[in-house]
Write an enzyme that holds these catalytic residues in place. Structure first.
Site, PDB file in Angstrom:
ATOM      1  N   HIS A 632      -9.740 -11.252 -19.234  1.00  0.00           N
ATOM      2  CA  HIS A 632      -8.505 -12.021 -19.073  1.00  0.00           C
ATOM      3  C   HIS A 632      -8.297 -13.018 -20.206  1.00  0.00           C
ATOM      4  CE1 HIS A 632     -10.935 -15.139 -16.857  1.00  0.00           C
ATOM      5  NE2 HIS A 632     -10.057 -15.935 -17.447  1.00  0.00           N
ATOM      6  N   ASP A 680     -13.002  -7.412 -15.127  1.00  0.00           N
ATOM      7  CA  ASP A 680     -12.728  -8.533 -16.039  1.00  0.00           C
ATOM      8  C   ASP A 680     -13.881  -8.697 -17.032  1.00  0.00           C
ATOM      9  OD1 ASP A 680     -11.508 -10.673 -17.161  1.00  0.00           O
ATOM     10  OD2 ASP A 680     -11.860 -12.061 -15.496  1.00  0.00           O
ATOM     11  N   SER A 776     -14.087 -19.704 -18.409  1.00  0.00           N
ATOM     12  CA  SER A 776     -13.920 -18.257 -18.331  1.00  0.00           C
ATOM     13  C   SER A 776     -14.644 -17.542 -19.444  1.00  0.00           C
ATOM     14  CB  SER A 776     -12.444 -17.901 -18.474  1.00  0.00           C
ATOM     15  OG  SER A 776     -11.830 -18.056 -17.257  1.00  0.00           O
TER      16      SER A 776
HETATM   17  N1  ARG Z   1      -9.953 -18.303 -15.131  1.00  0.00           N
HETATM   18  C1  ARG Z   1     -10.579 -19.560 -15.419  1.00  0.00           C
HETATM   19  C2  ARG Z   1     -10.586 -19.797 -16.951  1.00  0.00           C
HETATM   20  O1  ARG Z   1      -9.677 -19.365 -17.597  1.00  0.00           O
HETATM   21  C3  ARG Z   1     -11.932 -19.679 -14.806  1.00  0.00           C
HETATM   22  C4  ARG Z   1     -11.780 -20.049 -13.418  1.00  0.00           C
HETATM   23  C5  ARG Z   1     -13.034 -20.148 -12.678  1.00  0.00           C
HETATM   24  N2  ARG Z   1     -12.718 -20.829 -11.495  1.00  0.00           N
HETATM   25  C6  ARG Z   1     -13.574 -21.120 -10.568  1.00  0.00           C
HETATM   26  N3  ARG Z   1     -13.162 -21.838  -9.564  1.00  0.00           N
HETATM   27  N4  ARG Z   1     -14.808 -20.745 -10.659  1.00  0.00           N
HETATM   28  O2  ARG Z   1     -11.366 -20.508 -17.507  1.00  0.00           O
END
Ligand code: ARG
Length: 829
Positions: A632, A680, A776
């Site tokens: 992502h 992902d 992420s």
């Molecule tokens: N999608 C998020 C990012 O772009 C990471 C999210 C992880 N969230 C969580 N509650 N563990 O960094």
């Protein structure tokens, strides 16, 4: 083909635009050759006095000289300034490439000949029309010329004109050149008659189909190689034989290839291009690419597919009309580059079917996407009307490597499915799924939802008993499959979505003193294997050498395997630190949301990925040149281009990396689903491998064995520079770590619903310790009990908020991607 230039029409005197470079023309005038005139001073003097030389260095001449000097200085300064301004305001050429259909001129084969009178006449007319359109528009000052490159026939009748439009303007003003604005000028110039309700209108007297007008920004290199003198290996094919294969081959081992293959088939037919092998440098199409277009010029909105990496599997693509363009670009060939392909002329197929299904339940036939086994072209459609003989029988569809789910607010990425008036979106997965429609009359429509051609689909169909979808004695998985009851809760993911392994009560052996015999290898081995620590109590004897201890070169047994590869030399001969390839086994010295500062060097595989200079995602080092991250992070046109990304390795405080490298290639998993975050995972190849000298600070983490789950009792940490709280608006400057517990998949499914077998959940029930935005792609590192090595169990993927009670973080389950990783990084084996 050079003759195409003969059809060039330009506003001012002809200029070879393909080679526009910075040219500064200064109208440097000469200084007037004025001599300072000596004014007669008073009356004429007596001869004697005249003879006497007037003093040259008197005040007036000094003033005069100074004035002249200042004047020259001012002129020079002004000229220099003018030169400078002109130089900074360098001019650039902007290229636009497009096509439209003229409806009222009949096609003749002569139009294919660029030097024919027919071609030249139409080319000239079109160029004059385009000249008129742009010279009377807001862009008139910058309009340079238009060039007709091809005139072909169209299945809709009339002539299809492919052309280039060139503008020249100061570089600084380039931003006013939006692609849509330039195209809008052309479209808006077509006058249509509202009463006629037809899309054909008049473009300065030419009957042009409004719906056929496409105009996109193009590349100078494409302009030169399609109509200029630099045509390299370009070729034109006209195919009028059905059921004949026309070969296309090109290869080189050095130099450059910039090839354009224009394919034209009989009108009313389509072109199927079959690619047997492609040899190119894999760099996400930044330099090397093979692109297939649904037109005769590289118009990006007509691209059918792009191949950015070498392949040897047969891929085939179908055009939506009788034209196709293949461009192969390899500007700096280092090893063999080229393609082996062929094309055929095929008839257009209507995809409408009525299917009467038999009474016997089971799968009895197959349906497929249009032009199967080729990729199906954008906008293509197929409809099927199924009918079963009894109202108690419904229709079952078994999708191969594909799955459909109710359409959400977001658009569909891989196929729209309308089934009895309900909308579903398709996505590619690595297993079969079964979708059942509980009705004996089923109307299905499939439509390509992506801009590019999409992967071919194969679906088995049959009838099923609506009241009992799975046979007696079998279990129905969420994926729709039916599996024998006995396979439920057997520890094997038979359903592919783990639904057969959820809600199973598993009995764990009790841990008490009687569980351990005195010579059990788990007893007194330096590890606490038992919750209550029974196994490590009353240890008096010395530790025997076994598979949990480490044997130094001189036969000395070390108490713990963890002495191996922990960065500290424990064995006198240093053998504990030899051959440590990944996941050095030192403990987490100290311990993101609810986390704490790490110690410098504690997580040597942690990487910060910067997009256009700012920290954007995390990643993990898995080898000298490969990193593992989340798909992502690279979703979308801009983010999927490796050029703006840099990887920062051996970093503790943001911005102070010990090693940085640009990213050469991003490999996003082919089944990544941006709606569900399934699959992902992405691999990144560094442009520069990190050097051996930094191995104290940068180390790869181990990839878990395929399918292996994290054992209970193993401790895991999430690390990253992401936000420390949900409400924060920026990430942490210092690398953070938080110990998290692995959640039971069942609990996680009951919280989130859509948790696939490619995901795992970790956190703490109270919330508090979790990953957050910016983390992420970063690692979930777990320390293996058996040898103390660090294993990459997960990749930070998603979650509901950050650190909310009962909402754990969701991670990509790395152990499900081992063969996929090895496909790109075989050196890890
Ligand atoms: N999608 C998020 C990012 O772009 C990471 C999210 C992880 N969230 C969580 N509650 N563990 O960094």
């Amino acid at each position: 083909m050079d003759k195409a230039m003969s059809g060039v029409s330009s506003k001012p005197a002809d200029v070879n635009i393909s080679n526009i470079s910075i040219q500064v023309v200064s109208a440097q005038g000469k200084l007037p050759g004025r001599r300072p005139q000596r004014k007669p001073i008073g009356k004429s003097r007596p001869k004697k006095q005249i003879k006497k030389k007037a003093p040259f260095w008197n005040v007036q001449s000094k003033i005069l000289l100074l004035t002249v000097f200042l004047f020259i200085l001012a002129i020079t300064a002004w000229t220099l300034l003018w030169l400078y301004i002109n130089k900074t305001e360098s001019k650039d050429a902007f290229y636009f490439v497009g096509m439209f259909r003229i409806t009222n001129i009949e096609f003749h084969p002569e139009y294919r000949q660029k030097e024919s009178r027919e071609f030249l006449t139409v080319a000239q007319t079109v160029q004059q029309v385009v000249n008129l359109v742009y010279t009377t528009s807001a862009f008139s000052k910058f309009y340079k010329q238009s060039v007709v490159a091809d005139v072909s026939n169209s299945s809709k009748g009339g002539l299809l004109i492919h052309f280039w439009v060139v503008f020249v303007m100061p570089h600084a003003k380039g931003h006013i050149f939006c692609e849509d604005c330039v195209a809008a000028v052309l479209k808006d110039s077509i006058q249509t008659n509202i009463i006629n309700r037809t899309s054909v209108g008049s473009l300065q007297g030419l009957a042009v189909d409004m719906d056929s007008v496409v105009l996109n920004a193009g590349l100078r290199s494409d302009y030169s190689s399609t109509i200029g003198s630099d045509k390299g290996c370009s070729r034109h094919f006209y195919a009028d034989h059905l059921s004949r294969c026309y070969p296309l081959e090109i290869s080189a081992t050095s130099g450059r290839l910039m090839c354009h293959f224009k394919l034209v088939a009989l009108v009313g037919h389509l072109i199927r291009l079959s690619i047997e092998s492609v040899q190119i440098e894999a760099d996400n199409c930044v330099m090397d690419s093979l692109a297939i277009y649904d037109s005769l010029l590289p118009i990006h909105s007509t691209v059918l597919y792009r191949i950015c990496e070498p392949t040897r599997t047969l891929l085939s693509f179908v055009s939506t009309n009788n034209l196709m363009l293949l461009t192969f670009k390899a500007p700096q060939i280092r090893r063999l580059s080229g393609i082996r392909a062929y094309f055929e002329v095929i008839p257009e197929q209507k995809c409408e079917n009525n299917v009467l299904v038999k009474e016997i339940t089971g799968f009895e036939g197959k349906i497929s996407s249009p032009y199967y086994p080729s990729y199906y072209p954008p906008k293509s459609k197929c409809t099927w009307k199924f009918q079963t003989p009894l109202s108690t029988l419904g229709i079952a569809l078994k999708f191969h490597n594909y799955s459909i789910a109710k359409k959400s607010v977001k658009g569909c990425e891989h196929g729209w499915w309308e089934i009895n008036e309900h909308m579903y979106c398709g996505s590619y997965v690595d297993h079969q799924t079964i979708f059942r429609v509980p009705s004996h009359l089923v109307h299905i429509q499939l439509q390509c939802s992506s801009k590019l051609s999409d992967k071919p689909l194969l679906v088995e169909y049959g009838s099923y008993n609506i009241s009992q979808p799975c046979p007696v004695g079998s279990f129905r998985c969420s994926s729709g499959l039916c599996i024998p009851q006995a396979q439920r809760c057997d520890g094997v993911n038979d359903c592919f979505d783990e639904s057969d392994e959820l809600f199973c009560v598993t009995l764990k052996p009790a841990c008490n003193a009687s569980s351990f015999r005195q010579h059990d290898p788990l007893v007194c081995d330096g590890f606490r294997d038992c919750e209550d620590g029974q196994d490590e109590q009353n240890c008096t004897q010395s530790i025997p050498c076994n598979n949990r201890t480490f044997k130094c070169g001189n036969d000395i047994c070390f108490r713990k395997q963890s002495a191996k590869c922990d960065g500290a030399v424990d064995c006198p001969d240093g053998s504990d630190e030899a051959g440590c390839s990944c996941g050095g086994s030192w403990p987490a010295l100290l311990r993101v949301t609810g986390g704490a500062d790490t110690q410098e060097g504690a997580w040597p595989w942690q990487v910060s990925l910067h997009f256009l200079g700012s920290a954007y995602c995390g990643a993990s080092v898995i080898s000298r040149e490969w990193l593992l991250s989340a798909a992502h992070c690279f979703h979308g046109n801009r983010l999927s281009d490796p050029t703006p990304w840099t990887a920062h390795l051996g970093m503790y405080v943001q911005g102070n990396a010990k090693f940085t490298s640009p990213v050469k290639r991003i490999v996003v998993h082919e089944y990544y689903n941006s709606q569900t975050f399934d699959y992902d995972i992405a691999l990144l190849q560094l442009s520069v491998a990190w050097p051996d000298t930094l191995k104290q600070l940068i180390q790869p983490i181990c990839i878990p064995p395929a399918g292996q789950k994290v054992h209970s009792g193993e401790r895991c940490w999430v690390t990253g520079w992401g936000r420390r709280h949900e409400a924060d608006n920026k990430g942490s400057p210092v690398l953070q770590q938080a110990e998290v517990e692995l959640f039971d998949q069942t609990v996680c499914v009951s919280t989130y619903g859509i948790i696939t077998s490619r995901m795992l959940c970790a956190g703490v029930l109270s919330g508090k310790r979790d990953a957050c935005r910016g983390d992420s792609g970063g690692p979930l590192s777990c320390r293996r009990k058996s040898d103390g090595k660090w294993i990459l169990a997960g990749i930070v993927s998603w979650g509901h908020g950050c650190g909310r009670p009962n909402f754990p973080g969701v991670y990509t389950r790395v152990s499900n991607f081992v063969p996929w990783i090895h496909k790109y990084v075989p050196s890890l084996l």
